[in-house]
Design a protein around this motif. Structure first.
Motif, PDB file in Angstrom:
ATOM      1  N   HIS A 115       0.725  -1.354   0.185  1.00 65.33           N
ATOM      2  CA  HIS A 115       0.096   0.029  -0.072  1.00 65.33           C
ATOM      3  C   HIS A 115       0.992   1.225  -0.188  1.00 65.33           C
ATOM      4  N   MET A 116       2.238   1.291   0.753  1.00 66.06           N
ATOM      5  CA  MET A 116       2.895   2.440   0.824  1.00 66.06           C
ATOM      6  C   MET A 116       3.267   2.638  -0.546  1.00 66.06           C
ATOM      7  N   GLN A 117       3.940   1.808  -1.203  1.00 65.96           N
ATOM      8  CA  GLN A 117       4.231   1.923  -2.730  1.00 65.96           C
ATOM      9  C   GLN A 117       3.472   2.357  -3.508  1.00 65.96           C
ATOM     10  N   ARG A 118       2.232   1.938  -3.496  1.00 68.80           N
ATOM     11  CA  ARG A 118       1.132   2.343  -4.506  1.00 68.80           C
ATOM     12  C   ARG A 118       1.008   3.934  -4.084  1.00 68.80           C
ATOM     13  N   ALA A 119       0.855   4.333  -2.822  1.00 67.04           N
ATOM     14  CA  ALA A 119       0.899   5.590  -2.373  1.00 67.04           C
ATOM     15  C   ALA A 119       1.930   6.532  -2.946  1.00 67.04           C
ATOM     16  N   MET A 120       3.198   5.797  -2.837  1.00 67.34           N
ATOM     17  CA  MET A 120       4.312   6.453  -3.202  1.00 67.34           C
ATOM     18  C   MET A 120       4.183   6.876  -4.793  1.00 67.34           C
ATOM     19  N   VAL A 121       3.789   5.955  -5.556  1.00 60.05           N
ATOM     20  CA  VAL A 121       3.739   6.133  -7.147  1.00 60.05           C
ATOM     21  C   VAL A 121       2.781   7.080  -7.506  1.00 60.05           C
ATOM     22  N   VAL A 122       1.686   7.092  -6.854  1.00 62.58           N
ATOM     23  CA  VAL A 122       0.499   8.043  -6.997  1.00 62.58           C
ATOM     24  C   VAL A 122       0.912   9.605  -6.787  1.00 62.58           C
ATOM     25  N   LEU A 123       1.648   9.468  -5.667  1.00 66.84           N
ATOM     26  CA  LEU A 123       1.994  10.984  -5.259  1.00 66.84           C
ATOM     27  C   LEU A 123       3.085  11.664  -6.124  1.00 66.84           C
ATOM     28  N   MET A 124       3.919  10.689  -6.394  1.00 66.27           N
ATOM     29  CA  MET A 124       4.894  11.297  -7.423  1.00 66.27           C
ATOM     30  C   MET A 124       4.545  11.722  -8.525  1.00 66.27           C
ATOM     31  N   LEU A 125       3.335  10.906  -9.139  1.00 69.81           N
ATOM     32  CA  LEU A 125       2.923  11.388 -10.397  1.00 69.81           C
ATOM     33  C   LEU A 125       2.106  12.535 -10.233  1.00 69.81           C
ATOM     34  N   MET A 126       1.253  12.760  -9.021  1.00 70.81           N
ATOM     35  CA  MET A 126       0.571  13.846  -8.796  1.00 70.81           C
ATOM     36  C   MET A 126       1.319  15.174  -8.812  1.00 70.81           C
ATOM     37  N   GLY A 127       2.555  14.763  -8.286  1.00 71.58           N
ATOM     38  CA  GLY A 127       3.621  16.060  -8.136  1.00 71.58           C
ATOM     39  C   GLY A 127       3.836  16.766  -9.525  1.00 71.58           C
ATOM     40  N   ILE A 128       3.730  16.041 -10.496  1.00 74.42           N
ATOM     41  CA  ILE A 128       4.051  16.708 -11.749  1.00 74.42           C
ATOM     42  C   ILE A 128       2.978  17.705 -12.103  1.00 74.42           C
ATOM     43  N   PRO A 129       1.669  17.524 -12.195  1.00 71.57           N
ATOM     44  CA  PRO A 129       0.982  18.660 -12.325  1.00 71.57           C
ATOM     45  C   PRO A 129       0.851  19.762 -11.238  1.00 71.57           C
ATOM     46  N   ILE A 130       1.051  19.319 -10.131  1.00 72.16           N
ATOM     47  CA  ILE A 130       1.273  20.448  -9.109  1.00 72.16           C
ATOM     48  C   ILE A 130       2.493  21.361  -9.210  1.00 72.16           C
ATOM     49  N   SER A 131       3.487  20.812  -9.690  1.00 67.17           N
ATOM     50  CA  SER A 131       4.834  21.648 -10.049  1.00 67.17           C
ATOM     51  C   SER A 131       4.693  22.425 -11.167  1.00 67.17           C
TER      52      SER A 131
END
Length: 486
Positions: A115-131
């Motif tokens: 679950h933590m790995q899935r969350a990490m992948v999702v949040l790193m991808l989310m970081g791109i549009p936020i950036s």
């Protein structure tokens, strides 16, 4: 620490009990054991919450010595970053409180790492549009008619905040991973060290090397990164995580949609509430004396945010306790945890409220020497004390929501409470009945009151036997056989 240390086994399976007991029917020893446990867990949670809150605040303190224009730009950029990025990341991470907490209670230990790995992948991808959004902060502020110089300063600060969004996202995953295992000591140590490091980093980059606000923003990213590295090392080598972290696996990048089904509502729960308070600041700028009103609102929001760290800690505590016990099928202990947490937070908010009212002028003088602002803040402080009570109740009840996995329902409650009741009430009281900034706060209290009352009704009417069955079904339906890649 193992779940076995925190809950006694029931004499028979609780899933065979047709009806939950009333809170008064529980053994007094069980209630006191839960009270002692929650106080032990809440202390570290509260400390970590205060320390995390201090990161952006410390940077702003250093920037405050660089001039009014620089501080104004950085403050606006920080607020914008919170609205568009940080609160969203924190909300997405809240899904792990459900998934990891219930998996840990069900003794499906390896699933915590997945679950933590899935969350990490999702949040790193989310970081791109936020950036990308942060990269155009200055231009957006200019389009909205903000002063050109302030927009430029805000844009520059937001640019240098971009690197912080990625370690911040990873940190939210690590915190929930350890939190749901009741493993809080490393969180306190790592966050404490990172906070001290942040002060030194700000001094070096801002004061010593003269990088100004850019250095203050960059220090946030560096300090978050230090915190992440420390926790990575701990999770990798600690024996307490050897069952919950067995290395990266292919399953960690699968079923991201399933994670988002819980993560998106979890993020909306946080954002809908957070955005409401930001709207208050914007509305205060339309009042007859905007400088006085925005100054009062800034001090009031800072006060409420600081006071909220304690209920937030209690909310994390009850989230962990409820999710662990439901995952283990022990619905009776989950119910005890809810009522003990509510009792604790009611006591806390009443004490803090009395302190705020009694020390209102002293507290206001810590922020400013302007007599008019001090007088205004003192006048509003009793209203803030009431707001603190409502925030405390909904903070703990929101923790129950995360522990049970009710994020979709929580999103609907937040939407109705704040956007159908809170903000309209604030607008009417402020601009129709001319109550000024006080009207803004009374209006938002209406929203938070509806929020707290709605969640309280939902919680009191909950079938805890059914919730335990749902939690166990959720855990076992997501259990997989791991194929590690590292």
């Amino acid at each position: 620490m193992d779940q076995e240390q925190y809950s006694k086994p029931l004499l028979k399976s609780t899933l065979t009990i047709p009806k939950s007991k009333h809170i008064l029917e529980f053994d007094i020893h069980d209630i006191f054991a839960e009270l002692k446990l929650q106080l032990m867990l809440a202390g570290p949670f509260i400390v970590v919450s205060f320390l995390q809150y201090s990161f952006l605040l410390t940077s702003l303190m250093f920037i405050g010595h660089l001039g009014e224009l620089t501080l104004s730009g950085a403050s606006l950029a920080t607020s914008f970053a919170g609205v568009t990025g940080f609160c969203f990341m924190m909300g997405i991470g809240g899904a792990l409180e459900t998934l990891c907490g219930q998996a840990y209670g069900a003794k499906q230990y390896q699933m915590l790492g997945v679950h933590m790995q899935r969350a990490m992948v999702v949040l790193m991808l989310m970081g791109i549009p936020i950036s990308i959004i942060w990269a155009f902060t200055g231009q957006m502020f200019t389009i909205f008619g903000l002063d050109l110089d302030i927009s430029k300063e805000a844009g520059n600060y937001a640019h240098w905040l971009i690197p912080s969004i990625f370690p911040y996202g990873l940190l939210q995953c690590q915190i929930r991973f350890l939190q749901t295992q009741n493993n809080l000591k490393p969180l306190m140590i790592s966050t404490g060290f990172a906070s001290l490091f942040h002060v030194g980093c700000c001094w070096i980059l801002v004061s010593k090397f003269g990088f100004g606000s850019s250095g203050a923003a960059l220090s946030v990213a560096i300090s978050y990164g230090v915190n992440v590295v420390i926790l990575c090392m701990y999770i990798k080598v600690s024996r307490t995580c050897e069952r919950t972290w067995v290395g990266f696996s292919k399953e960690g990048v699968r079923d991201l949609g399933g994670f988002l089904a819980l993560g998106i509502p979890s993020a909306l729960m946080v954002c809908l509430e957070h955005w409401t308070y930001e709207f208050l600041v914007l509305l205060s700028g339309f009042l007859p004396n905007p400088k006085l009103e925005t100054s009062m609102m800034s001090i009031s929001l800072s006060t409420i945010s600081l006071a909220y760290r304690i209920p937030f800690g209690f909310g994390n505590t009850v989230s962990t306790r409820v999710s662990n016990e439901l995952g283990a099928g022990k619905h009776e202990y989950a119910k005890i945890a809810v009522w003990v947490a509510l009792s604790l937070v009611i006591t806390e908010v009443l004490v803090i409220g009395l302190v705020l009212v009694a020390a209102r002028r002293v507290w206001a003088n810590l922020y400013t020497n302007e007599a008019e602002v001090v007088s205004y803040v003192s006048l509003v402080m009793p209203v803030l004390a009431i707001s603190n009570v409502m925030d405390g109740l909904q903070g703990v009840l929101s923790g129950v929501v995360r522990g049970c996995g009710w994020q979709k329902m929580g999103t609907l409650v937040n939407l109705g409470a704040y956007y159908l009741v809170g903000l309209p009430s604030a607008v009417i009281l402020t601009f129709v009945y001319n109550l000024g900034g006080k009207g803004l706060w009374i209006g938002i209290i209406c929203g938070s009151g509806v929020h707290a009352l709605s969640l309280l009704v939902i919680t009191t009417r909950t079938n805890w036997v059914l919730e335990a069955k749902k939690a166990m079904n959720r855990v076992h339906s997501s259990t997989i056989t791991l194929t590690t890649v590292s």
